[in-house]
Enzyme design. Structure first.
Site, PDB file in Angstrom:
ATOM      1  N   HIS A  18      -1.199   9.962  -5.316  1.00 58.49           N
ATOM      2  CA  HIS A  18       0.084   9.356  -5.706  1.00 58.49           C
ATOM      3  C   HIS A  18       0.725  10.159  -6.833  1.00 58.49           C
ATOM      4  O   HIS A  18       1.925  10.430  -6.806  1.00 58.49           O
ATOM      5  CB  HIS A  18      -0.129   7.917  -6.216  1.00 58.49           C
ATOM      6  CG  HIS A  18      -0.658   6.945  -5.216  1.00 58.49           C
ATOM      7  ND1 HIS A  18      -1.736   6.128  -5.481  1.00 58.49           N
ATOM      8  CD2 HIS A  18      -0.259   6.624  -3.954  1.00 58.49           C
ATOM      9  CE1 HIS A  18      -1.958   5.341  -4.438  1.00 58.49           C
ATOM     10  NE2 HIS A  18      -1.090   5.634  -3.488  1.00 58.49           N
ATOM     11  N   LYS A  42      -4.004 -10.245  -1.284  1.00 57.24           N
ATOM     12  CA  LYS A  42      -4.254 -11.521  -1.954  1.00 57.24           C
ATOM     13  C   LYS A  42      -5.138 -11.331  -3.180  1.00 57.24           C
ATOM     14  O   LYS A  42      -4.939 -11.961  -4.194  1.00 57.24           O
ATOM     15  CB  LYS A  42      -4.876 -12.513  -0.982  1.00 57.24           C
ATOM     16  CG  LYS A  42      -3.837 -13.051  -0.035  1.00 57.24           C
ATOM     17  CD  LYS A  42      -4.293 -14.310   0.676  1.00 57.24           C
ATOM     18  CE  LYS A  42      -3.317 -14.718   1.751  1.00 57.24           C
ATOM     19  NZ  LYS A  42      -3.506 -14.004   3.034  1.00 57.24           N
ATOM     20  N   ARG A  91      -0.370  12.134   4.499  1.00 60.29           N
ATOM     21  CA  ARG A  91      -1.584  12.921   4.282  1.00 60.29           C
ATOM     22  C   ARG A  91      -2.030  13.599   5.560  1.00 60.29           C
ATOM     23  O   ARG A  91      -2.298  14.778   5.613  1.00 60.29           O
ATOM     24  CB  ARG A  91      -2.708  12.022   3.756  1.00 60.29           C
ATOM     25  CG  ARG A  91      -2.479  11.537   2.346  1.00 60.29           C
ATOM     26  CD  ARG A  91      -3.367  10.382   2.018  1.00 60.29           C
ATOM     27  NE  ARG A  91      -3.109   9.261   2.929  1.00 60.29           N
ATOM     28  CZ  ARG A  91      -3.586   8.055   2.802  1.00 60.29           C
ATOM     29  NH1 ARG A  91      -4.396   7.788   1.804  1.00 60.29           N
ATOM     30  NH2 ARG A  91      -3.290   7.098   3.656  1.00 60.29           N
ATOM     31  N   SER A 129      -6.440   4.686  -1.936  1.00 61.03           N
ATOM     32  CA  SER A 129      -6.866   3.667  -2.908  1.00 61.03           C
ATOM     33  C   SER A 129      -8.070   2.900  -2.366  1.00 61.03           C
ATOM     34  O   SER A 129      -9.017   2.594  -3.088  1.00 61.03           O
ATOM     35  CB  SER A 129      -5.730   2.687  -3.197  1.00 61.03           C
ATOM     36  OG  SER A 129      -4.619   3.364  -3.720  1.00 61.03           O
TER      37      SER A 129
END
Ligand code: PNS
Length: 161
Positions: A18, A42, A91, A129
């Site tokens: 990022h 969530k 990517r 991530s």
């Protein structure tokens, strides 16, 4: 007219992939807004305040990088901010299908906004991530793949558990 770009995402957490895209974007666009989606997952590992803090810390010396949050439709946020461009990182081919769908859906929702894809440096082309969280949780090394502050915060989360 200055070109304003929005780089949206969950950033749970911000990775060096990022950071690479944002740095490239900051060289091309007059301003780039890193827009963190509220409530994407969530149970995110990093809360919204922490994700904001991380991105602001990493880009504190970049005057044309702003960090913000958004919810609702991305195109509505982009329009509200009077930006013209959505930046997304690509990517590998595996990213393409979802990104293609999103770009065309966003174009259908608002034809004035253009999506621009940028490729990160090769050394970041395999990181996400999700993988960072998984590898770290299982005791793997993520040094060099995330900003130092993220590595430090990951360590703190493990020790406070
Ligand atoms: O980092 P991510 O999870 O790949 O980012 C995905 C994101 C935030 C760009 C996408 O989920 C999004 O734009 N969400 C906002 C809601 C929206 O506009 N959905 C329609 C997209 S076509």
């Amino acid at each position: 007219m200055p070109t304003l770009a929005v780089y949206p995402g969950s950033f749970d957490p911000l990775t060096n992939g990022h950071v690479d895209i944002i740095t490239r974007g900051a060289r091309i666009f007059d301003r780039i807004i890193v827009a963190i989606l509220i409530n994407a997952e969530k149970a995110p590992l990093f809360g919204m305040d922490e994700r904001l803090e991380i991105a602001r810390e990493v880009f504190k010396d970049f005057p044309n990088v702003e960090v913000d949050t958004f919810d609702g439709l991305l195109v509505d946020y982009v329009e509200r901010r009077r930006a013209q461009v959505i930046v997304r990182g690509l990517r590998a081919v595996s990213d393409f299908e979802f990104e293609f769908q999103m770009a065309l859906m966003n174009r259908r929702l608002n034809g004035k906004i253009e999506t621009v894809f940028m490729m990160p440096a090769e050394q970041y082309s395999y990181i996400s991530s999700r993988l960072i969280k998984e590898v770290f949780a299982l005791g793997g090394r993520v040094h060099g793949l995330v900003p130092d502050t993220v590595e430090e915060r990951l360590r703190q989360k493990v020790t406070t558990r």
